[in-house]
Design an enzyme around this catalytic site. Structure first.
Site, PDB file in Angstrom:
ATOM      1  N   ARG A 228      -9.733  -4.791   3.497  1.00 53.33           N
ATOM      2  CA  ARG A 228     -11.236  -4.440   3.407  1.00 53.33           C
ATOM      3  C   ARG A 228     -11.464  -6.029   2.298  1.00 53.33           C
ATOM      4  O   ARG A 228     -10.632  -5.813   1.017  1.00 53.33           O
ATOM      5  CB  ARG A 228     -11.805  -3.791   2.733  1.00 53.33           C
ATOM      6  CG  ARG A 228     -12.224  -2.908   4.138  1.00 53.33           C
ATOM      7  CD  ARG A 228     -12.685  -3.387   5.031  1.00 53.33           C
ATOM      8  NE  ARG A 228     -13.050  -1.580   6.049  1.00 53.33           N
ATOM      9  CZ  ARG A 228     -12.368  -1.411   6.916  1.00 53.33           C
ATOM     10  NH1 ARG A 228     -11.659  -2.502   7.703  1.00 53.33           N
ATOM     11  NH2 ARG A 228     -12.606  -0.411   7.588  1.00 53.33           N
ATOM     12  N   HIS A 276     -12.398 -10.790  11.153  1.00 54.00           N
ATOM     13  CA  HIS A 276     -11.853  -9.205  11.075  1.00 54.00           C
ATOM     14  C   HIS A 276     -11.260  -9.103  12.753  1.00 54.00           C
ATOM     15  O   HIS A 276     -12.302  -8.467  13.205  1.00 54.00           O
ATOM     16  CB  HIS A 276     -13.156  -8.729  10.934  1.00 54.00           C
ATOM     17  CG  HIS A 276     -12.504  -7.357  10.260  1.00 54.00           C
ATOM     18  ND1 HIS A 276     -13.784  -6.693   9.190  1.00 54.00           N
ATOM     19  CD2 HIS A 276     -12.243  -6.711  11.205  1.00 54.00           C
ATOM     20  CE1 HIS A 276     -13.327  -5.184   9.079  1.00 54.00           C
ATOM     21  NE2 HIS A 276     -12.333  -5.032  10.505  1.00 54.00           N
TER      22      HIS A 276
HETATM   23  P1  NAP Z   1      -3.780   4.985   6.217  1.00 57.19           P
HETATM   24  O1  NAP Z   1      -2.512   5.750   7.821  1.00 57.19           O
HETATM   25  O2  NAP Z   1      -4.529   5.942   5.887  1.00 57.19           O
HETATM   26  O3  NAP Z   1      -2.844   4.896   5.035  1.00 57.19           O
HETATM   27  C1  NAP Z   1      -3.278   4.272   4.331  1.00 57.19           C
HETATM   28  C2  NAP Z   1      -2.101   3.612   3.021  1.00 57.19           C
HETATM   29  O4  NAP Z   1      -3.183   3.537   1.693  1.00 57.19           O
HETATM   30  C3  NAP Z   1      -1.141   4.943   2.748  1.00 57.19           C
HETATM   31  O5  NAP Z   1      -0.053   4.371   2.575  1.00 57.19           O
HETATM   32  C4  NAP Z   1      -1.827   5.818   1.280  1.00 57.19           C
HETATM   33  O6  NAP Z   1      -0.529   6.304   1.074  1.00 57.19           O
HETATM   34  C5  NAP Z   1      -1.979   4.005   0.943  1.00 57.19           C
HETATM   35  N1  NAP Z   1      -3.151   4.600  -0.072  1.00 57.19           N
HETATM   36  C6  NAP Z   1      -4.279   4.688   0.120  1.00 57.19           C
HETATM   37  N2  NAP Z   1      -4.794   4.943  -1.191  1.00 57.19           N
HETATM   38  C7  NAP Z   1      -4.637   4.044  -2.502  1.00 57.19           C
HETATM   39  C8  NAP Z   1      -3.799   3.908  -3.796  1.00 57.19           C
HETATM   40  N3  NAP Z   1      -4.480   4.381  -4.678  1.00 57.19           N
HETATM   41  N4  NAP Z   1      -2.670   4.192  -3.911  1.00 57.19           N
HETATM   42  C9  NAP Z   1      -1.510   3.738  -3.161  1.00 57.19           C
HETATM   43  N5  NAP Z   1      -1.435   3.496  -1.747  1.00 57.19           N
HETATM   44  C10 NAP Z   1      -2.945   4.054  -1.265  1.00 57.19           C
HETATM   45  O7  NAP Z   1      -4.995   3.879   7.094  1.00 57.19           O
HETATM   46  P2  NAP Z   1      -4.447   3.051   7.686  1.00 57.19           P
HETATM   47  O8  NAP Z   1      -4.290   3.325   9.918  1.00 57.19           O
HETATM   48  O9  NAP Z   1      -3.252   2.448   7.820  1.00 57.19           O
HETATM   49  O10 NAP Z   1      -5.204   2.101   7.818  1.00 57.19           O
HETATM   50  C11 NAP Z   1      -5.460   1.151   7.083  1.00 57.19           C
HETATM   51  C12 NAP Z   1      -6.644  -0.231   6.083  1.00 57.19           C
HETATM   52  O11 NAP Z   1      -6.605  -0.628   7.207  1.00 57.19           O
HETATM   53  C13 NAP Z   1      -7.953   0.725   7.310  1.00 57.19           C
HETATM   54  O12 NAP Z   1      -8.345   1.600   5.993  1.00 57.19           O
HETATM   55  C14 NAP Z   1      -9.057  -0.605   7.284  1.00 57.19           C
HETATM   56  O13 NAP Z   1      -9.772  -0.067   6.379  1.00 57.19           O
HETATM   57  C15 NAP Z   1      -7.535  -1.462   7.214  1.00 57.19           C
HETATM   58  N6  NAP Z   1      -7.540  -1.852   8.629  1.00 57.19           N
HETATM   59  C16 NAP Z   1      -8.037  -2.946   9.282  1.00 57.19           C
HETATM   60  C17 NAP Z   1      -8.296  -3.710  10.074  1.00 57.19           C
HETATM   61  C18 NAP Z   1      -8.830  -4.939  10.474  1.00 57.19           C
HETATM   62  O14 NAP Z   1      -8.774  -5.269  12.114  1.00 57.19           O
HETATM   63  N7  NAP Z   1      -8.450  -5.755   9.740  1.00 57.19           N
HETATM   64  C19 NAP Z   1      -8.283  -2.752  11.688  1.00 57.19           C
HETATM   65  C20 NAP Z   1      -7.460  -1.457  11.305  1.00 57.19           C
HETATM   66  C21 NAP Z   1      -7.847  -1.293   9.743  1.00 57.19           C
HETATM   67  P3  NAP Z   1      -0.085   7.862   0.967  1.00 57.19           P
HETATM   68  O15 NAP Z   1       1.037   8.065   2.546  1.00 57.19           O
HETATM   69  O16 NAP Z   1       0.425   8.152  -0.421  1.00 57.19           O
HETATM   70  O17 NAP Z   1      -1.516   8.666   1.530  1.00 57.19           O
HETATM   71  C1  GLV Z   2     -11.183  -1.990  11.415  1.00 64.38           C
HETATM   72  O1  GLV Z   2     -12.022  -2.829  10.264  1.00 64.38           O
HETATM   73  C2  GLV Z   2     -10.361  -1.051  11.143  1.00 64.38           C
HETATM   74  O2  GLV Z   2     -10.557  -0.059   9.952  1.00 64.38           O
HETATM   75  O3  GLV Z   2     -10.462  -0.526  12.157  1.00 64.38           O
END
Ligand code: NAP
Ligand code: GLV
Length: 313
Positions: A228, A276
């Site tokens: 983000r 994005h």
């Molecule tokens: P997720 O499965 O919820 O994973 C989040 C990770 O971040 C987990 O490993 C979590 O730790 C860690 N985390 C959260 N808060 C933290 C903190 N304060 N300190 C250290 N580690 C922390 O999320 P995801 O599905 O992988 O997605 C991640 C992010 O990618 C989304 O939230 C979104 O913003 C972004 N995204 C972007 C796009 C794009 O097109 N640019 C697309 C999709 C997603 P734990 O394992 O210990 O819980």
């Molecule tokens: C895109 O940014 C997502 O959070 O899936």
């Protein structure tokens, strides 16, 4: 069961058609302003406040993305706006993990093999061999080891470079050196050559890509932000590029999207900008996952991907 759908800029008819096929017994409708008729489930992306306010009939809100920061921002701006009894459920992978791995691997390999510099040399018609970056010290650090971060880290490890990962709680992932919690943050950053951000945007992670963080990386490090825009302190990036602490950055997300035409990032050749798109929401996979979870909830079963509202992800 009644299902409300809202996804701006999407082909709503196509989504509703696919949901109708997956859930033939459901009564589906696209939400329109003023619609307060009963609903059991909402399937949304960046819903307006008005859509969710007072909807205490909802059992679950399905977020058509991995990041739920936009919905949670509604709640922090106006506490109590989220329906009291509704679970907030985000997408889990639905084809985003391979897209993210492609995007990040492309950027990392471009830096490792110095393609940007070869492109400049080509534009000057210069035939010159650059000293390769040694792979064994080209350490990649992945912030966030969730659904996307873990897959990205494992994909990169397959190229033979050292890969570290950072999460909140301790994680064990084959082939990745893992770090957890604030106490291990500096050790994670120390000497990292490419920093990849895949954290959710929460009050704890906002602004994490800042001057202090950059100062702990290897000199001439690279930044890839695919999470983000609110994670990045923009001025700190520009200063780190100017000082040489960072060599280049690849940014897919911004504080303001679309990135305004007069933004300084457009004029910085060391910043690569994409709109994005690193991991798009795919209709077929998303409909299948959400429909499966709605069916499970309707049967009284539990599902994965439920957001912890206190934690923010
Ligand atoms: P997720 O499965 O919820 O994973 C989040 C990770 O971040 C987990 O490993 C979590 O730790 C860690 N985390 C959260 N808060 C933290 C903190 N304060 N300190 C250290 N580690 C922390 O999320 P995801 O599905 O992988 O997605 C991640 C992010 O990618 C989304 O939230 C979104 O913003 C972004 N995204 C972007 C796009 C794009 O097109 N640019 C697309 C999709 C997603 P734990 O394992 O210990 O819980
Ligand atoms: C895109 O940014 C997502 O959070 O899936």
């Amino acid at each position: 069961m009644k299902i409300l759908f809202y996804m701006p800029h999407a082909d709503a008819a196509a989504w509703l058609h696919d949901f109708a096929r997956a859930l033939p017994e459901a009564d589906l409708r696209e939400w329109q302003p003023g619609d307060t008729a009963p609903a059991d489930f909402a399937v949304v992306w960046r819903p307006p406040r008005e859509m969710l306010a007072g909807r205490d009939d909802l059992r679950a809100i399905f977020n058509l993305g991995a990041g739920v920061d936009a919905i949670l921002a509604l709640e922090s701006e106006q506490p109590g706006i989220l329906p009291r009894n509704a679970q907030l459920i985000r997408l889990e992978d639905t084809g985003m993990a391979p897209q993210m791995a492609e995007y990040v691997a492309h950027a990392v390999l471009r830096y490792l093999r110095r393609f940007d510099e070869y492109q400049t040399l080509q534009s000057e018609r210069r035939w010159e061999v650059l000293e390769p970056h040694p792979r064994e010290t080209f350490t990649v650090g992945v912030l966030g080891l969730g659904v996307l971060g873990a897959h990205v880290a494992q994909t990169l490890a397959g190229f033979g470079m050292p890969v570290r990962g950072y999460s909140r709680g301790a994680r064990h992932i084959e082939g990745i050196t893992t770090f957890a919690g604030e106490a291990q943050f500096d050790a994670f950053l120390d000497g990292v050559k490419v920093l990849v951000n895949l954290l959710p945007h929460t009050p704890d992670t906002a602004g994490v890509l800042n001057a202090r963080t950059f100062s702990k990386l290897a000199r001439g490090a690279y930044l890839i932000n695919v999470a983000r825009g609110g994670h990045l302190v923009e001025q700190d990036l520009l200063e780190a590029l100017a000082s040489g602490q960072l060599a280049a950055a690849t940014l897919d997300v911004f504080r303001e999207e679309p990135l305004p035409p007069d933004h300084l990032f457009w004029r910085e050749p060391r910043i690569t900008i994409t709109p994005h798109i690193s991991a798009l929401t795919l209709r077929e996979e998303s409909v299948a996952q959400v429909a499966r979870k709605i069916t499970a909830l309707a049967r009284g079963e539990t599902v994965s991907g439920v957001v912890n509202i206190e934690r923010g992800y």
